[in-house]
Design a protein around this motif. Structure first.
Motif, PDB file in Angstrom:
ATOM      1  N   LEU A   8       0.816  -1.216   0.000  1.00 48.11           N
ATOM      2  CA  LEU A   8       0.000   0.000   0.000  1.00 48.11           C
ATOM      3  C   LEU A   8       0.854   1.271   0.000  1.00 48.11           C
ATOM      4  CD1 LEU A   8      -2.741  -1.126   2.541  1.00 48.11           C
ATOM      5  CD2 LEU A   8      -2.955  -0.963   0.053  1.00 48.11           C
ATOM      6  N   ALA A   9       2.068   1.170   0.553  1.00 50.08           N
ATOM      7  CA  ALA A   9       2.970   2.323   0.598  1.00 50.08           C
ATOM      8  C   ALA A   9       3.880   2.391  -0.627  1.00 50.08           C
ATOM      9  CB  ALA A   9       3.802   2.284   1.875  1.00 50.08           C
ATOM     10  N   THR A  10       3.632   1.552  -1.613  1.00 49.88           N
ATOM     11  CA  THR A  10       4.338   1.505  -2.907  1.00 49.88           C
ATOM     12  C   THR A  10       5.748   0.943  -2.818  1.00 49.88           C
ATOM     13  OG1 THR A  10       5.395   3.707  -2.999  1.00 49.88           O
ATOM     14  CG2 THR A  10       3.041   3.587  -3.581  1.00 49.88           C
ATOM     15  N   ALA A  11       6.135   0.370  -1.698  1.00 47.68           N
ATOM     16  CA  ALA A  11       7.483  -0.176  -1.572  1.00 47.68           C
ATOM     17  C   ALA A  11       7.609  -1.563  -2.186  1.00 47.68           C
ATOM     18  CB  ALA A  11       7.886  -0.229  -0.094  1.00 47.68           C
ATOM     19  N   LEU A  12       6.474  -2.202  -2.452  1.00 48.68           N
ATOM     20  CA  LEU A  12       6.476  -3.575  -2.953  1.00 48.68           C
ATOM     21  C   LEU A  12       5.258  -3.761  -3.855  1.00 48.68           C
ATOM     22  CD1 LEU A  12       7.979  -6.360  -2.429  1.00 48.68           C
ATOM     23  CD2 LEU A  12       6.191  -6.809  -0.740  1.00 48.68           C
ATOM     24  N   PRO A  13       5.445  -4.282  -5.066  1.00 49.44           N
ATOM     25  CA  PRO A  13       4.280  -4.485  -5.932  1.00 49.44           C
ATOM     26  C   PRO A  13       3.530  -5.758  -5.544  1.00 49.44           C
ATOM     27  CG  PRO A  13       6.250  -5.210  -7.062  1.00 49.44           C
ATOM     28  CD  PRO A  13       6.710  -4.627  -5.757  1.00 49.44           C
ATOM     29  N   PRO A  14       2.218  -5.775  -5.718  1.00 47.04           N
ATOM     30  CA  PRO A  14       1.470  -7.009  -5.456  1.00 47.04           C
ATOM     31  C   PRO A  14       1.710  -8.010  -6.587  1.00 47.04           C
ATOM     32  CG  PRO A  14       0.000  -5.347  -6.341  1.00 47.04           C
ATOM     33  CD  PRO A  14       1.334  -4.674  -6.147  1.00 47.04           C
ATOM     34  N   THR A  15       1.604  -9.284  -6.267  1.00 39.64           N
ATOM     35  CA  THR A  15       1.666 -10.306  -7.303  1.00 39.64           C
ATOM     36  C   THR A  15       0.393 -10.279  -8.138  1.00 39.64           C
ATOM     37  OG1 THR A  15       3.073 -11.695  -5.905  1.00 39.64           O
ATOM     38  CG2 THR A  15       1.946 -12.773  -7.740  1.00 39.64           C
ATOM     39  N   SER A  16      -0.727 -10.045  -7.466  1.00 40.32           N
ATOM     40  CA  SER A  16      -2.002  -9.883  -8.158  1.00 40.32           C
ATOM     41  C   SER A  16      -2.908  -9.009  -7.300  1.00 40.32           C
ATOM     42  CB  SER A  16      -2.662 -11.238  -8.424  1.00 40.32           C
ATOM     43  OG  SER A  16      -2.974 -11.895  -7.210  1.00 40.32           O
TER      44      SER A  16
END
Length: 337
Positions: free
Chosen positions: A47-55
């Motif tokens: 949510l803080a843009t530090a990690l992209p979701p897989t889906s």
């Protein structure tokens, strides 16, 4: 202000999140609870843009966390689990640097830094290099940096770990003040009192999925209301007490230490039924009380249920505890069925 839609995240063959969805409105506080490894920090990082979701997809303050990450970052404040300060700068300059990066002029940056140094009880150490601070002081400085700007959304990932009670209370007051001004807060914590103090809504994560979602009152209601706790004069009379209470239409729980009998009830009037049933059976008591369930009780009940479900499915899941193994309120270590 925050919308998560079927967020999943995998690290190789390990699934950290498996389809988490929720929405948070302006000026609300959502608390994420769960044992270590439940996916709380992974969700915050996405949510803080530090990690992209897989889906899945997520939007913060109206912006997509992947496609519009820069716009998201302009509108959020973030404190992670570990203090991230420049140890070569003094406390004041750490905060001034953040304020300047956020666009404040020199005078405004220094003024805001001094306000936060006072709020977090760091004024006396403001001129010292952050590298000389204790762990708790570095944590307070890190927390202060997340309040420098005017974030629409504030992410606090286990923010009070390592703080003393006074500092913890001061942070709670700051969070309440920000919320009163319309800031949305997503908080992860393992201090259940913190969730009760601050949260409008609680989501409990287990194995990367939502296992409970509701207000503190709603989650407490899942345990069936209040509980009468009766301390017997003679612990050997526990079975007789249980039999008398069952004949009175109640469902006591025995096996507690020191001859304590617990009776879940739905109304305070049941206290008189407990006293009458024990008196008629000739079972003496030294103390009796009516207690409301706490969030600790809810958390432990959900932990045991999750472990039980995992055992049925053949999975191995550690029982979540607040600090160490899960325990009942009397101190006994909780054991999964």
């Amino acid at each position: 202000m925050i919308e998560a839609m079927e967020i999943s995240r995998s690290f190789g063959s390990t699934q950290a999140l498996g389809g988490v969805s929720f929405r948070i409105g302006k000026g609300e506080v959502l608390c994420l609870l769960g044992h270590n490894g439940a996916g709380k920090s992974t969700l915050v990082s996405i949510l803080a843009t530090a990690l992209p979701p897989t889906s899945g997809t997520a939007r913060v303050a109206g912006y997509d966390v992947v496609r519009e990450a820069r716009e998201v970052r302009r509108r959020i404040g973030l404190t992670g689990q570990f203090a991230a300060v420049d140890e070569g700068l003094n406390g004041r300059d750490n905060l001034v640097l953040v304020a300047r990066l956020l666009g404040a002029d020199r005078a405004g940056a220094r003024r805001r830094a001094d306000e936060l140094l006072e709020a977090f009880s760091l004024t006396a150490a403001a001129g010292r290099p952050a590298g000389t601070y204790s762990g708790g002081m570095r944590r307070r400085l890190d927390l202060a940096s997340s309040f420098v700007g005017d974030p629409q959304v504030l992410f606090l990932d286990e923010p009070t770990t390592g703080l003393d009670p006074v500092s913890r209370g001061a942070l709670w007051d700051l969070v309440r003040a920000r919320v009163a001004e319309g800031t949305t807060v997503l908080l992860t914590t393992q201090y259940l009192e913190e969730a009760e103090q601050l949260a409008d809504r609680v989501i409990v994560l287990g194995q990367g999925r939502t296992i409970a979602d509701g207000t503190v009152a709603e989650l407490k209601a899942r345990l069936g209301g209040s509980c009468v706790r009766a301390q017997l004069i003679d612990p050997a009379h526990a079975d007789a007490a249980a039999g008398a209470l069952r004949r009175a239409g109640l469902e006591p729980r025995t096996g507690e230490p020191d001859g304590t009998v617990l009776v879940p009830v739905r109304a305070s009037a049941a206290l008189a039924r407990v006293v009458r049933a024990l008196d008629e059976a000739g079972v003496g008591i030294t103390e009796i009380s009516l207690t409301e369930p706490t969030l600790d009780d809810v958390y432990l009940a959900l932990a045991e249920q999750t472990a039980s479900d995992a055992a049925v499915s053949g999975a191995v899941v550690p029982l979540p505890g607040v600090h160490g193994p899960a325990r009942h309120r009397d101190g006994r270590e909780a054991v999964a069925p």
